[in-house]
Write a protein that holds these residues in place. Sequence first.
Motif, PDB file in Angstrom:
ATOM      1  N   ALA A  57     -37.157  -7.027 -43.870  1.00  0.00           N
ATOM      2  CA  ALA A  57     -38.237  -7.617 -44.684  1.00  0.00           C
ATOM      3  C   ALA A  57     -39.233  -8.024 -43.705  1.00  0.00           C
ATOM      4  CB  ALA A  57     -37.832  -9.017 -45.359  1.00  0.00           C
ATOM      5  N   VAL A  58     -39.133  -8.553 -42.496  1.00  0.00           N
ATOM      6  CA  VAL A  58     -40.489  -8.732 -41.673  1.00  0.00           C
ATOM      7  C   VAL A  58     -41.020  -7.419 -41.374  1.00  0.00           C
ATOM      8  CG1 VAL A  58     -41.089  -9.687 -39.455  1.00  0.00           C
ATOM      9  CG2 VAL A  58     -39.447 -10.814 -40.703  1.00  0.00           C
ATOM     10  N   LEU A  59     -40.226  -6.551 -41.016  1.00  0.00           N
ATOM     11  CA  LEU A  59     -40.788  -5.182 -40.411  1.00  0.00           C
ATOM     12  C   LEU A  59     -41.599  -4.447 -41.707  1.00  0.00           C
ATOM     13  CD1 LEU A  59     -40.565  -3.452 -37.885  1.00  0.00           C
ATOM     14  CD2 LEU A  59     -38.587  -2.250 -38.767  1.00  0.00           C
ATOM     15  N   ALA A  60     -41.062  -4.623 -42.893  1.00  0.00           N
ATOM     16  CA  ALA A  60     -41.838  -4.151 -43.935  1.00  0.00           C
ATOM     17  C   ALA A  60     -43.243  -5.068 -44.157  1.00  0.00           C
ATOM     18  CB  ALA A  60     -41.003  -4.163 -45.304  1.00  0.00           C
ATOM     19  N   LEU A  61     -43.076  -6.216 -43.925  1.00  0.00           N
ATOM     20  CA  LEU A  61     -44.402  -7.048 -43.955  1.00  0.00           C
ATOM     21  C   LEU A  61     -45.298  -6.660 -42.966  1.00  0.00           C
ATOM     22  CD1 LEU A  61     -45.914  -9.831 -45.140  1.00  0.00           C
ATOM     23  CD2 LEU A  61     -45.076 -10.844 -42.860  1.00  0.00           C
ATOM     24  N   VAL A  62     -44.994  -6.208 -41.953  1.00  0.00           N
ATOM     25  CA  VAL A  62     -45.981  -5.751 -40.708  1.00  0.00           C
ATOM     26  C   VAL A  62     -46.476  -4.490 -41.232  1.00  0.00           C
ATOM     27  CG1 VAL A  62     -45.946  -4.774 -38.302  1.00  0.00           C
ATOM     28  CG2 VAL A  62     -44.537  -6.805 -38.778  1.00  0.00           C
ATOM     29  N   ARG A  63     -45.632  -3.632 -41.796  1.00  0.00           N
ATOM     30  CA  ARG A  63     -46.347  -2.305 -42.261  1.00  0.00           C
ATOM     31  C   ARG A  63     -47.073  -2.383 -43.397  1.00  0.00           C
ATOM     32  NH1 ARG A  63     -41.833  -0.448 -43.904  1.00  0.00           N
ATOM     33  NH2 ARG A  63     -40.749   0.480 -42.143  1.00  0.00           N
ATOM     34  N   GLU A  64     -46.711  -2.868 -44.275  1.00  0.00           N
ATOM     35  CA  GLU A  64     -47.322  -3.110 -45.504  1.00  0.00           C
ATOM     36  C   GLU A  64     -48.892  -3.789 -45.274  1.00  0.00           C
ATOM     37  OE1 GLU A  64     -44.785  -5.230 -48.190  1.00  0.00           O
ATOM     38  OE2 GLU A  64     -43.382  -3.592 -48.157  1.00  0.00           O
ATOM     39  N   ARG A  65     -48.761  -4.961 -44.379  1.00  0.00           N
ATOM     40  CA  ARG A  65     -50.188  -5.355 -44.220  1.00  0.00           C
ATOM     41  C   ARG A  65     -51.179  -4.762 -42.999  1.00  0.00           C
ATOM     42  NH1 ARG A  65     -50.735 -11.496 -45.727  1.00  0.00           N
ATOM     43  NH2 ARG A  65     -49.339 -11.563 -47.336  1.00  0.00           N
ATOM     44  N   GLY A  66     -50.468  -3.661 -42.509  1.00  0.00           N
ATOM     45  CA  GLY A  66     -51.123  -2.778 -41.470  1.00  0.00           C
ATOM     46  C   GLY A  66     -51.389  -3.742 -40.109  1.00  0.00           C
ATOM     47  N   VAL A  67     -50.493  -4.612 -39.872  1.00  0.00           N
ATOM     48  CA  VAL A  67     -50.545  -5.480 -38.719  1.00  0.00           C
ATOM     49  C   VAL A  67     -50.440  -4.395 -37.403  1.00  0.00           C
ATOM     50  CG1 VAL A  67     -49.523  -7.328 -37.383  1.00  0.00           C
ATOM     51  CG2 VAL A  67     -50.113  -7.574 -39.836  1.00  0.00           C
ATOM     52  N   THR A  68     -51.015  -4.648 -36.402  1.00  0.00           N
ATOM     53  CA  THR A  68     -50.649  -4.006 -35.343  1.00  0.00           C
ATOM     54  C   THR A  68     -50.041  -4.750 -34.250  1.00  0.00           C
ATOM     55  OG1 THR A  68     -52.962  -2.803 -35.551  1.00  0.00           O
ATOM     56  CG2 THR A  68     -52.027  -2.780 -33.279  1.00  0.00           C
ATOM     57  N   LEU A  69     -48.992  -4.218 -33.621  1.00  0.00           N
ATOM     58  CA  LEU A  69     -48.109  -4.623 -32.624  1.00  0.00           C
ATOM     59  C   LEU A  69     -48.534  -4.212 -31.421  1.00  0.00           C
ATOM     60  CD1 LEU A  69     -44.648  -4.175 -34.116  1.00  0.00           C
ATOM     61  CD2 LEU A  69     -46.408  -6.191 -34.423  1.00  0.00           C
ATOM     62  N   GLU A  70     -48.922  -5.246 -30.299  1.00  0.00           N
ATOM     63  CA  GLU A  70     -49.417  -4.935 -29.104  1.00  0.00           C
ATOM     64  C   GLU A  70     -48.077  -5.156 -28.093  1.00  0.00           C
ATOM     65  OE1 GLU A  70     -53.175  -8.039 -29.937  1.00  0.00           O
ATOM     66  OE2 GLU A  70     -51.488  -8.603 -28.658  1.00  0.00           O
ATOM     67  N   MET A  71     -47.638  -4.006 -27.691  1.00  0.00           N
ATOM     68  CA  MET A  71     -46.310  -3.961 -27.200  1.00  0.00           C
ATOM     69  C   MET A  71     -46.514  -3.486 -25.601  1.00  0.00           C
ATOM     70  SD  MET A  71     -43.868  -2.137 -30.125  1.00  0.00           S
ATOM     71  CE  MET A  71     -42.685  -3.558 -29.895  1.00  0.00           C
ATOM     72  N   CYS A  72     -45.668  -4.308 -24.936  1.00  0.00           N
ATOM     73  CA  CYS A  72     -45.972  -3.956 -23.457  1.00  0.00           C
ATOM     74  C   CYS A  72     -44.398  -3.690 -22.866  1.00  0.00           C
ATOM     75  CB  CYS A  72     -46.226  -5.328 -22.860  1.00  0.00           C
ATOM     76  SG  CYS A  72     -47.916  -6.010 -23.904  1.00  0.00           S
ATOM     77  N   PRO A  73     -44.007  -2.393 -22.687  1.00  0.00           N
ATOM     78  CA  PRO A  73     -42.891  -1.963 -22.451  1.00  0.00           C
ATOM     79  C   PRO A  73     -42.197  -2.618 -21.246  1.00  0.00           C
ATOM     80  CG  PRO A  73     -44.206  -0.016 -23.212  1.00  0.00           C
ATOM     81  CD  PRO A  73     -44.906  -1.116 -23.005  1.00  0.00           C
ATOM     82  N   THR A  74     -42.663  -2.705 -19.996  1.00  0.00           N
ATOM     83  CA  THR A  74     -42.111  -3.201 -19.042  1.00  0.00           C
ATOM     84  C   THR A  74     -41.850  -4.711 -18.969  1.00  0.00           C
ATOM     85  OG1 THR A  74     -42.849  -1.496 -17.435  1.00  0.00           O
ATOM     86  CG2 THR A  74     -42.203  -3.371 -16.430  1.00  0.00           C
ATOM     87  N   SER A  75     -42.887  -5.376 -19.353  1.00  0.00           N
ATOM     88  CA  SER A  75     -42.678  -6.744 -19.401  1.00  0.00           C
ATOM     89  C   SER A  75     -41.757  -7.092 -20.685  1.00  0.00           C
ATOM     90  CB  SER A  75     -44.142  -7.169 -20.108  1.00  0.00           C
ATOM     91  OG  SER A  75     -44.082  -8.748 -20.589  1.00  0.00           O
ATOM     92  N   ASN A  76     -41.767  -6.375 -21.784  1.00  0.00           N
ATOM     93  CA  ASN A  76     -40.713  -6.439 -22.745  1.00  0.00           C
ATOM     94  C   ASN A  76     -39.270  -6.501 -22.250  1.00  0.00           C
ATOM     95  OD1 ASN A  76     -42.517  -5.063 -25.256  1.00  0.00           O
ATOM     96  ND2 ASN A  76     -42.690  -7.218 -24.364  1.00  0.00           N
ATOM     97  N   VAL A  77     -38.983  -5.638 -21.215  1.00  0.00           N
ATOM     98  CA  VAL A  77     -37.863  -5.330 -20.647  1.00  0.00           C
ATOM     99  C   VAL A  77     -37.486  -6.344 -19.732  1.00  0.00           C
ATOM    100  CG1 VAL A  77     -36.358  -3.746 -19.137  1.00  0.00           C
ATOM    101  CG2 VAL A  77     -37.603  -2.835 -21.008  1.00  0.00           C
ATOM    102  N   GLN A  78     -38.376  -6.857 -18.850  1.00  0.00           N
ATOM    103  CA  GLN A  78     -38.442  -7.907 -17.883  1.00  0.00           C
ATOM    104  C   GLN A  78     -38.077  -9.137 -18.584  1.00  0.00           C
ATOM    105  OE1 GLN A  78     -42.127  -7.328 -15.750  1.00  0.00           O
ATOM    106  NE2 GLN A  78     -41.095  -5.971 -14.115  1.00  0.00           N
ATOM    107  N   THR A  79     -38.633  -9.687 -19.688  1.00  0.00           N
ATOM    108  CA  THR A  79     -38.351 -10.706 -20.289  1.00  0.00           C
ATOM    109  C   THR A  79     -37.240 -10.767 -21.285  1.00  0.00           C
ATOM    110  OG1 THR A  79     -39.898 -10.306 -22.317  1.00  0.00           O
ATOM    111  CG2 THR A  79     -40.912 -11.502 -20.239  1.00  0.00           C
ATOM    112  N   GLN A  80     -36.605  -9.550 -21.319  1.00  0.00           N
ATOM    113  CA  GLN A  80     -35.477  -9.170 -22.167  1.00  0.00           C
ATOM    114  C   GLN A  80     -35.527  -9.341 -23.620  1.00  0.00           C
ATOM    115  OE1 GLN A  80     -31.673 -10.500 -20.163  1.00  0.00           O
ATOM    116  NE2 GLN A  80     -32.876 -11.597 -19.112  1.00  0.00           N
TER     117      GLN A  80
END
Length: 362
Positions: A253-276
């Motif tokens: 439901a949260v993913l659907a909210l992100v999609r429907e609202r056109g919210v942009t995710l700022e993703m940071c691959p290496t940091s996201n793996v490092q912080t688990q």
Amino acid sequence: MPGPILGYSSAMDADDSLEALHGVYQRWPKIDLHRHLPGAIPFDTWWRIVREKGVTLPSDDPAELRRRMSISGKHDLKTFLKCFDLVDLVYVDAETIEQLTYEVIADAARDGLIYLELRYSPTRMAASAGISTAAALEATIAGRDRALAGHDITVELIAGLSREMGVERCTAEAKVIAGYAGRGIAGIDLLGNEIDYPASWYAPIFRPLAEEGILGITIHAGESSSAQSVADAILELGATRIGHGVRAEEDPAVLALVRERGVTLEMCPTSNVQTQATADYDTHPLPRYHRDGIRVTINSDDPSISQIDLAHEYATATALMGMSPAEVQATLYTAVEAAFTAEETKERLRAHLDQFFATETA
Ligand SMILES: [Zn+2]
């Protein structure tokens, strides 16, 4: 869609491919919407300034200090954030803040970034330097303006509130930041420890700012905290962008909210793996989200702490996460759409990308 990128072959193994792609992406015009100023200070610059300014340090050994300010394996977010206690010692006065802002932007321009949004907590800088929050903001704006005069890059600044300051202090600091809306500060963010200080506590600060529309609102959420933090950031704080949002998929439901609202995710691959925030690159949701119609961008977070550059993150998305160069290219246009900047700047950035990709791809 564009054809294959010169120098790239999908038959390469991951390491060779990562290195070859890094070279390819180094030549691309790049956009970073999520980079922390303190986490982007090159170590040599930091070391030079702490020596010049006679800063008292916990060690005299640069190798030891570099080790304590960088992450190479996997850690939790709190360990990651601890690196900044040492980094922040460099802010001894307004002049240093101005100079570091300048140097971080010059470094990004050398890396081929055409547009950068740089974020930081002016309160933390101010506390370290013994100056007011307003003086710290003015020093960053001055450093940005000086850097823009000599480099081919556009930069907007995002002032962040550290959750650890508590709601009352954040409320006061937000007022100072809002005074710089349209005068050098383009956006506002909520930084720091997501688990012990949930985003929803700060809704009374962000909601009025969202209604006024004077600052872009991006909130760190769904990194160490759950999908619900992403929903709270959007629904209660008025965020149009989310820092990371990796864990949004834990609740459809949260993913659907992100999609429907056109919210942009700022993703940071290496940091996201490092912080688990995710177990590894091949479990990272970036490609899934992109193919599922979620607006995603690829960013560096803290390049000096993570020991990466933005080309490395684009290369990682392709070599280790299975995104084609055409998909990476698409995220650059998403970043332009989501940028906290004027429409004419966006048009100029799109034209720059169009021109580059018209000649780079077959
Ligand atoms: Zn961040």
